[in-house]
Design a protein around this motif. Structure first.
Motif, short mmCIF file in Angstrom:
data_model
loop_
_atom_site.label_atom_id
_atom_site.label_comp_id
_atom_site.label_asym_id
_atom_site.label_seq_id
_atom_site.Cartn_x
_atom_site.Cartn_y
_atom_site.Cartn_z
N GLY A 1 4.73 0.11 6.57
CA GLY A 1 4.26 -0.74 5.55
C GLY A 1 2.75 -1.23 6.29
O GLY A 1 1.79 -1.61 5.31
N PHE A 2 2.61 -1.23 7.44
CA PHE A 2 1.15 -1.83 8.18
C PHE A 2 0.51 -0.31 8.71
O PHE A 2 -0.27 -0.47 9.51
CB PHE A 2 1.65 -2.89 9.14
CG PHE A 2 1.93 -4.27 8.46
CD1 PHE A 2 0.85 -5.11 7.93
CD2 PHE A 2 3.36 -4.46 8.10
CE1 PHE A 2 1.40 -6.11 7.44
CE2 PHE A 2 3.69 -5.68 7.51
CZ PHE A 2 2.65 -6.79 6.99
N GLY A 3 0.98 0.63 8.04
CA GLY A 3 0.44 1.89 8.72
C GLY A 3 1.17 2.18 10.13
O GLY A 3 2.21 1.65 10.40
N HIS B 1 -4.83 3.50 13.66
CA HIS B 1 -5.42 2.68 12.47
C HIS B 1 -4.24 1.63 11.92
O HIS B 1 -4.47 1.20 10.93
CB HIS B 1 -6.07 3.55 11.57
CG HIS B 1 -7.26 4.16 12.08
ND1 HIS B 1 -8.50 3.35 12.23
CD2 HIS B 1 -7.52 5.61 12.50
CE1 HIS B 1 -9.39 4.16 12.72
NE2 HIS B 1 -8.82 5.31 12.77
N ARG B 2 -3.36 1.60 12.91
CA ARG B 2 -2.20 0.66 12.32
C ARG B 2 -2.90 -0.74 11.94
O ARG B 2 -3.96 -0.97 12.76
CB ARG B 2 -1.15 0.60 13.59
CG ARG B 2 -0.04 -0.39 12.78
CD ARG B 2 1.14 -0.44 14.00
NE ARG B 2 2.32 -1.09 13.39
CZ ARG B 2 2.62 -2.00 12.85
NH1 ARG B 2 1.60 -3.04 13.24
NH2 ARG B 2 3.63 -2.49 12.34
N LEU C 1 0.83 -1.11 0.01
CA LEU C 1 -0.06 -0.03 0.13
C LEU C 1 0.94 1.29 -0.03
O LEU C 1 1.68 1.40 0.88
CB LEU C 1 -0.92 -0.10 1.17
CG LEU C 1 -1.77 -1.14 1.24
CD1 LEU C 1 -2.77 -1.22 2.42
CD2 LEU C 1 -2.51 -1.12 -0.03
N ILE D 1 3.48 -15.18 6.35
CA ILE D 1 4.77 -14.83 5.20
C ILE D 1 5.85 -15.69 5.56
O ILE D 1 6.35 -16.28 4.71
CB ILE D 1 5.01 -13.43 4.95
CG1 ILE D 1 3.93 -12.53 4.67
CG2 ILE D 1 6.21 -13.12 4.23
CD1 ILE D 1 3.93 -11.09 4.79
N GLY E 1 -3.83 -6.66 11.68
CA GLY E 1 -3.35 -8.25 10.92
C GLY E 1 -1.66 -8.37 11.21
O GLY E 1 -1.53 -9.36 10.29
N ARG F 1 -6.16 10.24 4.94
CA ARG F 1 -7.23 10.60 5.66
C ARG F 1 -7.80 11.65 5.35
O ARG F 1 -7.24 12.98 4.81
CB ARG F 1 -6.59 10.96 7.36
CG ARG F 1 -5.92 9.92 7.80
CD ARG F 1 -6.92 8.57 8.27
NE ARG F 1 -6.28 7.70 9.12
CZ ARG F 1 -5.74 6.53 8.43
NH1 ARG F 1 -5.81 6.28 7.04
NH2 ARG F 1 -5.22 5.73 9.24
C1 HEM Z 1 1.19 -8.31 3.98
C2 HEM Z 1 -0.30 -8.06 4.58
C3 HEM Z 1 -1.06 -6.72 4.96
C4 HEM Z 1 -0.51 -5.44 4.94
C5 HEM Z 1 0.65 -4.87 3.94
C6 HEM Z 1 -1.60 -4.40 5.44
C7 HEM Z 1 -1.35 -3.20 5.53
C8 HEM Z 1 -2.21 -2.45 6.21
C9 HEM Z 1 -2.25 -0.87 6.30
C10 HEM Z 1 -1.03 -0.28 5.61
C11 HEM Z 1 -2.94 -0.45 7.09
C12 HEM Z 1 -3.44 0.90 7.57
C13 HEM Z 1 -4.39 1.62 6.63
C14 HEM Z 1 -4.63 3.13 6.54
O1 HEM Z 1 -3.89 3.77 7.77
O2 HEM Z 1 -5.41 3.49 5.95
C15 HEM Z 1 -3.88 -1.66 7.45
C16 HEM Z 1 -5.19 -1.62 8.34
C17 HEM Z 1 -5.61 -2.83 8.64
N1 HEM Z 1 -5.30 -4.18 8.34
FE1 HEM Z 1 -3.90 -4.67 7.26
N2 HEM Z 1 -2.52 -5.36 6.27
C18 HEM Z 1 -2.25 -6.65 5.89
C19 HEM Z 1 -2.71 -7.84 6.37
C20 HEM Z 1 -3.90 -7.90 7.32
C21 HEM Z 1 -4.41 -8.92 7.79
C22 HEM Z 1 -3.89 -10.43 7.57
C23 HEM Z 1 -5.41 -8.41 8.59
C24 HEM Z 1 -6.52 -9.07 9.09
C25 HEM Z 1 -6.33 -10.61 9.64
C26 HEM Z 1 -5.54 -6.86 8.21
C27 HEM Z 1 -6.33 -6.24 8.99
C28 HEM Z 1 -6.53 -4.88 8.98
C29 HEM Z 1 -7.61 -3.98 9.52
C30 HEM Z 1 -8.66 -4.45 10.07
C31 HEM Z 1 -7.06 -2.66 9.22
C32 HEM Z 1 -8.06 -1.26 9.73
C33 HEM Z 1 -7.42 -0.89 11.17
C34 HEM Z 1 -8.17 0.53 11.69
O3 HEM Z 1 -8.46 1.22 10.64
O4 HEM Z 1 -8.09 0.56 12.75
N3 HEM Z 1 -4.52 -6.55 7.44
N4 HEM Z 1 -3.59 -2.81 6.89
#
Ligand code: HEM
Length: 157
Positions: free
Chosen positions: A91-93, A97-98, A26, A109, A101, A31
Motif C-alpha cells: 500500500g506504500f509501494g 521508491h517505497r 493508490l 492515522i 512518509g 514504471r
Molecule cells: C496514507 C498515506 C500515504 C500513502 C497511502 C502513500 C503511498 C505511497 C506509495 C504507494 C508510494 C510509491 C509510489 C510508486 O512506487 O510509484 C509513495 C511514495 C512516496 N510517498 Fe507516500 N503515501 C502516503 C503518505 C505520505 C506522506 C505523509 C509523505 C511525506 C511526508 C509521503 C511521501 C512520499 C514520497 C516522497 C514518495 C516518493 C518516494 C520515491 O519515489 O522514492 N507519502 N507513497
C-alpha cells in the motif's frame, strides 16, 4: 500522545494495516521500462509501462488467507501474513521508491483514530460501501455515511 505510546497501540495498528491491505488508496503503481527485461519467460519491452496493483496483489489467496475477509489478526503474532513475502503488503509501494512518509502516515492515522474512538461511538450507515475508482486516490464511493454519538465519558469502555 507520544511516539512510544503510539507504538503500544498494536491492535489499532493491525486494523490500519488491514484497511491498507483491503482498500489501498493508490491502486496502480507504474514504471516506464527503459530496457527489455525478462519476467518469467516473457519479455517486457523497452518503452512500455510496467504496472503493479496493490489492490489486486493484496487479494491473492496464496499470500493472504481468505483475502476478502476483514481480519486484522492476520498481522498478529504467529501469523504475520505480510512477512511471508518481501512485497506482500505494498500500500506504500516497495523497493527503492517505497513511500518515505509511511511511518509518519501511520502515526497520523493512529492519532486521528484513537481520538475519534475515544470521543465518539461510530456506526456505519451505508454498510455496502465500495471503492470509487473514478478518482486518482481511491476512497469510498458516496454515500458512505457514518453516524456518530459523543461518548458520555469521552473515553472508550
Ligand atoms: C496514507 C498515506 C500515504 C500513502 C497511502 C502513500 C503511498 C505511497 C506509495 C504507494 C508510494 C510509491 C509510489 C510508486 O512506487 O510509484 C509513495 C511514495 C512516496 N510517498 Fe507516500 N503515501 C502516503 C503518505 C505520505 C506522506 C505523509 C509523505 C511525506 C511526508 C509521503 C511521501 C512520499 C514520497 C516522497 C514518495 C516518493 C518516494 C520515491 O519515489 O522514492 N507519502 N507513497
Amino acid at each position: 500522545m507520544t511516539s512510544p505510546s503510539l507504538r503500544e497501540l498494536t491492535v489499532l495498528e493491525r486494523c490500519i494495516k488491514e484497511a491498507e491491505r483491503m482498500h489501498p488508496p493508490l491502486i496502480m503503481l507504474m514504471r516506464k521500462i527503459l530496457r527489455d527485461f525478462d519476467v518469467g519467460g516473457y519479455v517486457a519491452p523497452a518503452g512500455g509501462l510496467a504496472m503493479v496493483s496493490p489492490a489486486l496483489s493484496h487479494r491473492l489467496p496464496e499470500v493472504f488467507a481468505d483475502p476478502d475477509r476483514y481480519d486484522p489478526d492476520r498481522f498478529g503474532p504467529g501469523r504475520q501474513e505480510d512477512r511471508k513475502h518481501r512485497h506482500a503488503l505494498i500500500g506504500f509501494g516497495g523497493g527503492h521508491h517505497r513511500c518515505i512518509g509511511s511511518t509518519f502516515a501511520y502515526q497520523q492515522i493512529k492519532v486521528i483514530w484513537s481520538v475519534l474512538l475515544q470521543r465518539f461511538e461510530l456506526t456505519l450507515v451505508d454498510t455496502d460501501a465500495r471503492p470509487d475508482y473514478t478518482t486518482f486516490v481511491v476512497g469510498p464511493r458516496r454515500p458512505c455515511r457514518v453516524r456518530y454519538r459523543r461518548r458520555a465519558s469521552g473515553r472508550c469502555a
